[in-house]
Design a protein around this motif. Sequence first.
Motif, PDB file in Angstrom:
ATOM      1  N   ASP A 218      -2.934 -54.002 -41.560  1.00 25.35           N
ATOM      2  CA  ASP A 218      -2.868 -52.695 -41.039  1.00 25.35           C
ATOM      3  C   ASP A 218      -2.592 -51.546 -42.225  1.00 25.35           C
ATOM      4  O   ASP A 218      -3.215 -50.466 -42.023  1.00 25.35           O
ATOM      5  N   ALA A 219      -1.742 -51.814 -43.034  1.00 24.09           N
ATOM      6  CA  ALA A 219      -1.685 -51.261 -44.211  1.00 24.09           C
ATOM      7  C   ALA A 219      -2.934 -50.923 -45.020  1.00 24.09           C
ATOM      8  O   ALA A 219      -3.184 -49.858 -45.479  1.00 24.09           O
ATOM      9  N   ARG A 220      -3.610 -51.786 -45.232  1.00 24.36           N
ATOM     10  CA  ARG A 220      -4.974 -51.890 -45.954  1.00 24.36           C
ATOM     11  C   ARG A 220      -5.936 -50.765 -45.241  1.00 24.36           C
ATOM     12  O   ARG A 220      -6.675 -50.303 -45.612  1.00 24.36           O
ATOM     13  N   ASN A 221      -5.864 -50.801 -43.895  1.00 29.15           N
ATOM     14  CA  ASN A 221      -6.880 -50.001 -43.175  1.00 29.15           C
ATOM     15  C   ASN A 221      -6.289 -48.744 -42.729  1.00 29.15           C
ATOM     16  O   ASN A 221      -7.079 -47.642 -42.385  1.00 29.15           O
ATOM     17  N   ILE A 222      -5.058 -48.260 -43.065  1.00 29.04           N
ATOM     18  CA  ILE A 222      -4.633 -47.055 -42.565  1.00 29.04           C
ATOM     19  C   ILE A 222      -5.195 -45.906 -43.143  1.00 29.04           C
ATOM     20  O   ILE A 222      -5.400 -44.653 -42.228  1.00 29.04           O
ATOM     21  N   VAL A 223      -5.591 -45.699 -44.289  1.00 30.36           N
ATOM     22  CA  VAL A 223      -6.195 -44.358 -44.995  1.00 30.36           C
ATOM     23  C   VAL A 223      -7.805 -44.306 -44.269  1.00 30.36           C
ATOM     24  O   VAL A 223      -8.430 -42.976 -44.222  1.00 30.36           O
ATOM     25  N   PHE A 224      -8.315 -45.186 -43.375  1.00 27.53           N
ATOM     26  CA  PHE A 224      -9.538 -44.966 -42.559  1.00 27.53           C
ATOM     27  C   PHE A 224      -9.463 -44.410 -41.176  1.00 27.53           C
ATOM     28  O   PHE A 224     -10.257 -44.148 -40.500  1.00 27.53           O
ATOM     29  N   GLU A 225      -8.059 -44.392 -40.869  1.00 30.98           N
ATOM     30  CA  GLU A 225      -7.759 -43.891 -39.542  1.00 30.98           C
ATOM     31  C   GLU A 225      -8.179 -42.344 -39.370  1.00 30.98           C
ATOM     32  O   GLU A 225      -8.313 -41.595 -40.273  1.00 30.98           O
ATOM     33  N   GLY A 226      -8.243 -41.944 -38.137  1.00 28.72           N
ATOM     34  CA  GLY A 226      -8.543 -40.431 -37.905  1.00 28.72           C
ATOM     35  C   GLY A 226      -7.612 -39.735 -38.303  1.00 28.72           C
ATOM     36  O   GLY A 226      -6.270 -39.924 -38.425  1.00 28.72           O
ATOM     37  N   VAL A 227      -8.044 -38.394 -38.419  1.00 25.72           N
ATOM     38  CA  VAL A 227      -7.074 -37.296 -39.037  1.00 25.72           C
ATOM     39  C   VAL A 227      -6.324 -36.590 -37.916  1.00 25.72           C
ATOM     40  O   VAL A 227      -5.422 -36.406 -37.960  1.00 25.72           O
TER      41      VAL A 227
ATOM     42  N   HIS B  68       1.179 -39.549 -33.568  1.00 21.56           N
ATOM     43  CA  HIS B  68       1.488 -39.201 -34.781  1.00 21.56           C
ATOM     44  C   HIS B  68       2.254 -40.571 -35.448  1.00 21.56           C
ATOM     45  O   HIS B  68       2.792 -41.244 -34.854  1.00 21.56           O
ATOM     46  N   ASP B  69       1.682 -40.799 -36.833  1.00 17.62           N
ATOM     47  CA  ASP B  69       2.109 -41.824 -37.559  1.00 17.62           C
ATOM     48  C   ASP B  69       3.547 -41.494 -37.906  1.00 17.62           C
ATOM     49  O   ASP B  69       4.017 -40.359 -38.417  1.00 17.62           O
ATOM     50  N   VAL B  70       4.150 -42.732 -38.150  1.00 17.71           N
ATOM     51  CA  VAL B  70       5.816 -42.603 -38.452  1.00 17.71           C
ATOM     52  C   VAL B  70       5.879 -42.481 -40.066  1.00 17.71           C
ATOM     53  O   VAL B  70       7.020 -42.723 -40.439  1.00 17.71           O
ATOM     54  N   TRP B  71       4.784 -42.770 -40.686  1.00 22.59           N
ATOM     55  CA  TRP B  71       4.663 -43.295 -42.268  1.00 22.59           C
ATOM     56  C   TRP B  71       5.112 -41.853 -42.966  1.00 22.59           C
ATOM     57  O   TRP B  71       4.822 -40.568 -42.601  1.00 22.59           O
ATOM     58  N   ASP B  72       5.276 -41.985 -44.093  1.00 22.07           N
ATOM     59  CA  ASP B  72       5.317 -40.872 -45.129  1.00 22.07           C
ATOM     60  C   ASP B  72       3.925 -41.020 -45.556  1.00 22.07           C
ATOM     61  O   ASP B  72       3.157 -41.826 -46.114  1.00 22.07           O
ATOM     62  N   GLN B  73       3.144 -39.715 -45.369  1.00 26.63           N
ATOM     63  CA  GLN B  73       1.771 -39.437 -45.561  1.00 26.63           C
ATOM     64  C   GLN B  73       1.443 -38.303 -46.434  1.00 26.63           C
ATOM     65  O   GLN B  73       2.372 -37.185 -45.886  1.00 26.63           O
TER      66      GLN B  73
ATOM     67  N   ILE C 285      -4.693 -35.726 -33.953  1.00 28.72           N
ATOM     68  CA  ILE C 285      -3.926 -36.522 -33.055  1.00 28.72           C
ATOM     69  C   ILE C 285      -4.758 -37.044 -32.055  1.00 28.72           C
ATOM     70  O   ILE C 285      -4.379 -38.191 -31.462  1.00 28.72           O
ATOM     71  N   SER C 286      -5.828 -36.388 -31.581  1.00 26.20           N
ATOM     72  CA  SER C 286      -6.671 -37.062 -30.535  1.00 26.20           C
ATOM     73  C   SER C 286      -7.217 -38.259 -30.829  1.00 26.20           C
ATOM     74  O   SER C 286      -7.493 -39.159 -30.148  1.00 26.20           O
ATOM     75  N   ASN C 287      -7.434 -38.558 -32.128  1.00 26.41           N
ATOM     76  CA  ASN C 287      -7.910 -39.829 -32.540  1.00 26.41           C
ATOM     77  C   ASN C 287      -6.847 -40.915 -32.704  1.00 26.41           C
ATOM     78  O   ASN C 287      -7.396 -42.107 -32.705  1.00 26.41           O
ATOM     79  N   LEU C 288      -5.567 -40.663 -32.814  1.00 21.13           N
ATOM     80  CA  LEU C 288      -4.639 -41.550 -32.895  1.00 21.13           C
ATOM     81  C   LEU C 288      -3.637 -41.704 -31.446  1.00 21.13           C
ATOM     82  O   LEU C 288      -3.001 -42.762 -31.693  1.00 21.13           O
ATOM     83  N   ILE C 289      -3.796 -41.010 -30.570  1.00 26.63           N
ATOM     84  CA  ILE C 289      -3.042 -40.889 -29.611  1.00 26.63           C
ATOM     85  C   ILE C 289      -2.990 -42.332 -28.544  1.00 26.63           C
ATOM     86  O   ILE C 289      -1.830 -42.849 -28.155  1.00 26.63           O
ATOM     87  N   ASP C 290      -3.963 -42.995 -28.723  1.00 25.15           N
ATOM     88  CA  ASP C 290      -3.914 -44.376 -28.122  1.00 25.15           C
ATOM     89  C   ASP C 290      -3.649 -45.509 -29.024  1.00 25.15           C
ATOM     90  O   ASP C 290      -3.749 -46.857 -28.772  1.00 25.15           O
ATOM     91  N   LYS C 291      -3.453 -45.220 -30.235  1.00 21.94           N
ATOM     92  CA  LYS C 291      -2.929 -46.301 -31.389  1.00 21.94           C
ATOM     93  C   LYS C 291      -1.692 -46.757 -31.097  1.00 21.94           C
ATOM     94  O   LYS C 291      -0.704 -46.062 -30.787  1.00 21.94           O
ATOM     95  N   GLU C 292      -1.456 -48.189 -31.126  1.00 14.03           N
ATOM     96  CA  GLU C 292      -0.132 -48.670 -30.734  1.00 14.03           C
ATOM     97  C   GLU C 292       0.866 -48.512 -31.675  1.00 14.03           C
ATOM     98  O   GLU C 292       2.324 -48.558 -31.243  1.00 14.03           O
ATOM     99  N   TYR C 293       0.418 -48.184 -32.801  1.00 13.42           N
ATOM    100  CA  TYR C 293       1.585 -47.913 -33.895  1.00 13.42           C
ATOM    101  C   TYR C 293       1.863 -46.333 -33.901  1.00 13.42           C
ATOM    102  O   TYR C 293       2.627 -46.025 -34.916  1.00 13.42           O
ATOM    103  N   THR C 294       1.410 -45.420 -33.201  1.00 13.17           N
ATOM    104  CA  THR C 294       1.800 -43.975 -33.243  1.00 13.17           C
ATOM    105  C   THR C 294       2.784 -43.738 -32.168  1.00 13.17           C
ATOM    106  O   THR C 294       2.764 -44.398 -31.092  1.00 13.17           O
TER     107      THR C 294
END
Length: 169
Positions: free
Chosen positions: A125-134, A149-154, A136-145
């Motif tokens: 997951d950590a290796r691929n995170i920088v390739f995720e969508g920018v 919204h990501d919970v990470w420091d970004q 919110i509409s790209n992230l809404i269905d991700k299990e980790y958001t």
Amino acid sequence: KKPLNSGIRNLLAAVHYKGIGFGWHAGNRWWGPGIHTSLQMTNNTVPISSQIMGTIQEIRIGSFGLFGLYTFSRINDKTGFEAKYYTSLNGQLTWYGPMLISVGFSRNYLTGGILSAGYEWTEKDARNIVFEGVFISNLIDKEYTVGGHDVWDQTLSGYFSVIFPKRGL
């Protein structure tokens, strides 16, 4: 990670072909168009051991220069939900003419831990995170958001710079 005990503060070992390759880096990093005032990201502390892939140096094609670098680091020696990671993706395109025009970006994440609903963050997951969508509409269905919204420091930043070398401007 602990600093290298050898006294070496900056070490890069890479295998590349015509400037594109992969390697290992233990050292300080500075990303962005400037050295002191326009940095986007720096770890100007103890060296961080990282795996890198991309352009080891800027690649020139005619009057254009291209730089791109993917970086992955384990911040601690723990496993499972206690593991912490740093992942980044950086890029820059420069035109070398009477003036130098550059456009670039830097995307950086610090990740790790257990997320809502018991999702355990993995190294993959950590290796691929920088390739995720920018967006919110790209992230809404991700299990980790959470609500897209990501919970990470970004950090995600971009820049545009123009340099007039003959005038020193």
